[in-house]
Structure formats: structure tokens, C-alpha cells
Design an enzyme around this catalytic site. Structure first.
Site, mmCIF file in Angstrom:
data_model
loop_
_atom_site.group_PDB
_atom_site.id
_atom_site.type_symbol
_atom_site.label_atom_id
_atom_site.label_comp_id
_atom_site.label_asym_id
_atom_site.label_seq_id
_atom_site.Cartn_x
_atom_site.Cartn_y
_atom_site.Cartn_z
ATOM 1 N N HIS A 45 0.770 -1.443 -0.020
ATOM 2 C CA HIS A 45 -0.084 0.076 -0.167
ATOM 3 C C HIS A 45 0.721 1.149 -0.209
ATOM 4 O O HIS A 45 2.245 1.306 -0.039
ATOM 5 C CB HIS A 45 -0.858 -0.033 1.363
ATOM 6 C CG HIS A 45 -2.085 -0.956 1.343
ATOM 7 N ND1 HIS A 45 -1.681 -2.200 1.453
ATOM 8 C CD2 HIS A 45 -3.289 -0.783 0.754
ATOM 9 C CE1 HIS A 45 -2.922 -2.953 1.318
ATOM 10 N NE2 HIS A 45 -3.721 -2.160 1.006
ATOM 11 N N LYS A 75 -0.106 4.673 4.673
ATOM 12 C CA LYS A 75 -1.061 4.051 5.448
ATOM 13 C C LYS A 75 -0.272 3.755 6.860
ATOM 14 O O LYS A 75 0.920 3.549 7.015
ATOM 15 C CB LYS A 75 -1.198 2.813 4.544
ATOM 16 C CG LYS A 75 -2.052 1.641 5.245
ATOM 17 C CD LYS A 75 -2.584 0.567 4.435
ATOM 18 C CE LYS A 75 -3.405 -0.532 5.015
ATOM 19 N NZ LYS A 75 -4.803 0.283 5.530
HETATM 20 N N1 LIG Z 1 -12.767 -0.571 3.451
HETATM 21 C C1 LIG Z 1 -11.919 -0.272 2.402
HETATM 22 O O1 LIG Z 1 -12.481 -0.474 1.411
HETATM 23 C C2 LIG Z 1 -11.076 0.720 2.495
HETATM 24 C C3 LIG Z 1 -10.295 1.383 1.322
HETATM 25 C C4 LIG Z 1 -9.433 2.464 1.651
HETATM 26 C C5 LIG Z 1 -9.003 2.710 2.959
HETATM 27 N N2 LIG Z 1 -9.468 2.098 4.115
HETATM 28 C C6 LIG Z 1 -9.220 2.614 5.518
HETATM 29 O O2 LIG Z 1 -9.933 3.708 5.555
HETATM 30 C C7 LIG Z 1 -9.278 4.591 6.513
HETATM 31 C C8 LIG Z 1 -8.761 5.822 6.022
HETATM 32 O O3 LIG Z 1 -7.743 5.847 4.833
HETATM 33 P P1 LIG Z 1 -7.276 7.229 4.150
HETATM 34 O O4 LIG Z 1 -6.207 6.674 3.128
HETATM 35 O O5 LIG Z 1 -8.618 7.879 3.861
HETATM 36 O O6 LIG Z 1 -6.643 7.732 5.212
HETATM 37 P P2 LIG Z 1 -6.317 9.500 5.608
HETATM 38 O O7 LIG Z 1 -5.184 9.479 6.497
HETATM 39 O O8 LIG Z 1 -6.282 9.838 4.093
HETATM 40 O O9 LIG Z 1 -7.550 10.041 6.179
HETATM 41 C C9 LIG Z 1 -7.823 9.622 7.441
HETATM 42 C C10 LIG Z 1 -8.956 10.706 7.821
HETATM 43 O O10 LIG Z 1 -9.259 10.511 9.342
HETATM 44 C C11 LIG Z 1 -9.117 11.834 9.949
HETATM 45 N N3 LIG Z 1 -8.842 11.442 11.303
HETATM 46 C C12 LIG Z 1 -7.451 11.613 11.865
HETATM 47 N N4 LIG Z 1 -7.436 11.132 13.006
HETATM 48 C C13 LIG Z 1 -8.710 11.318 13.477
HETATM 49 C C14 LIG Z 1 -9.635 11.149 14.919
HETATM 50 N N5 LIG Z 1 -8.656 11.130 15.881
HETATM 51 N N6 LIG Z 1 -10.934 11.261 14.774
HETATM 52 C C15 LIG Z 1 -11.546 11.584 13.683
HETATM 53 N N7 LIG Z 1 -10.758 11.441 12.398
HETATM 54 C C16 LIG Z 1 -9.589 11.489 12.397
HETATM 55 C C17 LIG Z 1 -8.256 12.590 9.223
HETATM 56 O O11 LIG Z 1 -8.469 13.889 9.479
HETATM 57 C C18 LIG Z 1 -8.550 12.303 7.841
HETATM 58 O O12 LIG Z 1 -9.880 12.945 7.230
HETATM 59 C C19 LIG Z 1 -8.019 3.378 7.069
HETATM 60 O O13 LIG Z 1 -8.306 3.042 8.020
HETATM 61 C C20 LIG Z 1 -7.822 2.633 5.733
HETATM 62 O O14 LIG Z 1 -7.172 1.470 6.016
HETATM 63 C C21 LIG Z 1 -10.487 1.143 3.904
HETATM 64 O O1 LIG Z 2 -5.579 2.716 1.308
HETATM 65 C C1 LIG Z 2 -5.579 1.992 2.530
HETATM 66 O O2 LIG Z 2 -5.297 2.230 3.577
HETATM 67 C C2 LIG Z 2 -6.431 0.722 2.089
HETATM 68 N N1 LIG Z 2 -6.836 0.024 3.401
HETATM 69 C C3 LIG Z 2 -7.708 -1.278 3.407
HETATM 70 C C4 LIG Z 2 -6.950 -2.141 4.248
HETATM 71 O O3 LIG Z 2 -6.434 -1.809 5.247
HETATM 72 O O4 LIG Z 2 -7.104 -3.383 3.563
HETATM 73 C C5 LIG Z 2 -8.172 -1.467 2.051
HETATM 74 C C6 LIG Z 2 -7.121 -1.232 0.852
HETATM 75 C C7 LIG Z 2 -6.707 0.098 0.926
#
Ligand SMILES: NC(=O)c1ccc[n+]([C@@H]2O[C@H](COP(=O)([O-])OP(=O)(O)OC[C@H]3O[C@@H](n4cnc5c(N)ncnc54)[C@H](O)[C@@H]3O)[C@@H](O)[C@H]2O)c1
Ligand SMILES: O=C(O)C1=N[C@H](C(=O)O)CCC1
Length: 249
Positions: free
Chosen positions: A143, A147
Site C-alpha cells: 500500500h 498507510k
Molecule cells: N474498507 C475499504 O475498502 C478501505 C479502502 C481504503 C481505505 N480504508 C481505510 O480507511 C481509513 C482511512 O484511509 P485514508 O487513506 O482515507 O486515510 P487518511 O489518513 O487520508 O484519512 C484519515 C481521515 O481520518 C481523520 N482523522 C485522523 N485522526 C482522527 C481522529 N482521531 N478522529 C477522527 N478523524 C480522524 C483525518 O483527518 C482524515 O480525514 C484507513 O483505516 C484505511 O485502512 C478502507
Molecule cells: O489505502 C488503504 O489504507 C486501504 N486500506 C484497506 C485495508 O487496510 O485493507 C483496504 C485497501 C486500501
């Protein structure tokens, strides 16, 4: 049109959800920063989420933040009687228990990966590991360099699928000098550039290697899946749901 609130709206995924929302409307976002708006979407402090859910007549929250923030919003969803789609990864056992508690009161759908391809990959992994039950298993994920949790939630979900078929002992990275135990599964997390998400399971034995892999090419795949889940979830009874329920619908 489904009215959506986005938790983590200032993040990479928050922006992707706003961009992907065509059949639903993002009416408000939650953040902890003092941002007033993102791409024209008003932003409210996370502490005021419950009031905002009512004020903006939100149907469902789509969450991509950090576990602490997701749990705060889950409490707001229970208070306001609003459904929640949880995309945030990295919850500990207590955090997962809190989400389960919230699903007693509102519809809650959690997925570590909202791509349809990963849903299919997990089903293929179950079949492959169950059939090739004496092959060595190794799991890799890659990733972007922003991350903060490792291994990925997706990798942990793949491990859960494998554990349902075989009793394996994860080894997170390898160093030193020791033989490989038969029940080991090496788990490796790489962080580089802006790689959106790659996962590969290798099954090796019997003079052959089977590789099952998936690559996300844009965060839009996750955003679209989460929004599909959000629309599907609205109107469901309170309970715990998973993305496979949406894919199979
Ligand atoms: N389920 C999926 O398909 C999927 C896909 C991508 C990312 N994700 C997950 O989504 C999450 C976010 O990913 P991202 O790439 O957008 O991260 P990022 O760091 O770009 O965004 C994180 C967000 O959370 C906020 N944040 C940080 N600390 C906080 C707190 N204490 N309270 C509330 N908000 C807070 C930040 O201001 C920001 O808006 C990660 O856990 C990632 O693994 C999941
Ligand atoms: O970009 C990320 O962070 C992602 N988080 C999810 C994970 O932790 O599996 C899904 C893939 C992208």
C-alpha cells in the site's frame, strides 16, 4: 436519493467518496480539523456529529477515518438512529466489540475492503486453501506510504478466511536463522509511493505454485463499493452486515 455523511471527509478516501457520489448525495462531512468544507460539502466537527446527523437529515454514515473517530461516529449514529458503513481498518478487540454493540441498535455494515474483486478473492482463497491443504502459504500486501496500519485490514480478513480452513501461525516478516514450520504463514506488508492496494496469496507445494492476487488501481473502487453498501443498508433492520451481503444481493 440516499443522504450520506462522510466521516474522515478530509482524507484520501473521504475525497474519493465525494467524487464517486452520483446516485447518492454527500450532505455533510465530519472531521477533527477546522476545515469548513471539502469540495462544497459542509464539514462539522466530529464532536457535533449526532446533532448534525439530525440537522442534515442523514440516512447513512460512510466512514473512512481512524478507529477512534469511527467509534465516536458510531455512538452518534446510535444516538440519532442512523445506519453506518464502516470502512476504517485497524480496530482492536475492544473497538470491534463497540461496533458490535452499535449494531444492536442500528444497521451497521463493516468491510475491510469494499472492492468486489477482493470479495471474490476471499472466496477463491477459501476454496484453494481447503483443497491444497498441505501447501505452504505466504501472504503479501502493498500500500501507499501514508498507510498507518499494518498489515492491512484486507490481509487480516484473508487470514481469517484461511484460519477457517487451516490452523496456521502467522509470522509477520522474517529475519534471523531458523527453519520454516509447516503451519507458518509469512505475512509481509510493503509501503511505497501511492500504491492503492495489492494483495497476493502464494500456495506452494507438490512441485507447483498457485498465486491468487488482486490490485486496486484507484480509490474509486472502494468508494463506489462503500456507497453501494450505504444505499443497500438504508432500510435494513438493526444488525451486523458485511459487504458480501451486498455483492450477493
Ligand atoms: N474498507 C475499504 O475498502 C478501505 C479502502 C481504503 C481505505 N480504508 C481505510 O480507511 C481509513 C482511512 O484511509 P485514508 O487513506 O482515507 O486515510 P487518511 O489518513 O487520508 O484519512 C484519515 C481521515 O481520518 C481523520 N482523522 C485522523 N485522526 C482522527 C481522529 N482521531 N478522529 C477522527 N478523524 C480522524 C483525518 O483527518 C482524515 O480525514 C484507513 O483505516 C484505511 O485502512 C478502507
Ligand atoms: O489505502 C488503504 O489504507 C486501504 N486500506 C484497506 C485495508 O487496510 O485493507 C483496504 C485497501 C486500501
Amino acid at each position: 436519493m440516499t443522504r450520506v455523511a462522510v466521516n474522515g471527509v478530509t482524507g484520501q478516501m473521504g475525497g474519493a467518496v465525494i467524487e464517486a457520489a452520483t446516485d447518492s448525495e454527500v450532505v455533510v462531512g465530519f472531521a477533527t480539523s477546522d476545515t469548513n468544507a471539502v469540495d462544497g460539502v459542509p464539514v462539522v466537527d466530529l464532536a457535533d456529529a449526532a446533532e448534525a446527523l439530525r440537522e442534515y437529515d442523514v440516512d447513512v454514515v460512510v466512514d473512512f477515518a481512524v478507529p477512534e473517530g469511527a467509534l465516536t461516529v458510531a455512538e452518534a449514529c446510535v444516538e440519532a438512529g442512523v445506519s453506518m458503513v464502516v470502512g476504517t481498518t485497524g480496530f482492536d478487540e475492544d473497538g470491534m466489540a463497540s461496533l458490535r454493540d452499535a449494531s444492536e441498535e442500528v444497521p451497521l455494515l463493516k468491510a475491510t475492503n469494499f472492492s468486489q474483486g477482493i470479495q471474490v478473492l476471499q472466496r477463491l482463497v477459501s476454496e484453494a486453501v481447503g483443497t491444497l491443504d498441505d501447501y505452504d502459504l505466504e501472504l503479501m500486501e502493498t500500500h501507499h506510504n501514508r498507510k498507518v496500519d499494518a498489515p492491512s485490514g484486507t490481509a487480516n480478513s484473508i487470514l481469517d478466511v484461511i484460519q477457517e480452513e487451516r490452523d496456521v501461525e502467522p509470522v509477520y516478516g522474517r529475519e534471523g536463522h531458523a527453519p520454516r514450520d509447516d503451519d507458518e504463514i509469512g505475512v509481509f506488508a510493503r509501503r511505497a509511493g501511492d500504491i492503492r492496494g495489492e494483495h497476493e496469496l502464494v500456495l506452494a507445494g507438490n512441485d507447483e505454485v498457485l498465486s491468487l492476487s488482486h490490485r486496486a488501481e484507484d480509490r474509486g473502487v472502494f468508494a463506489a463499493g462503500a456507497l453501494d453498501a450505504a444505499t443497500w443498508l438504508v432500510g435494513c433492520d438493526a444488525g451486523w452486515y458485511e459487504f458480501g451481503d451486498v455483492v450477493d444481493a
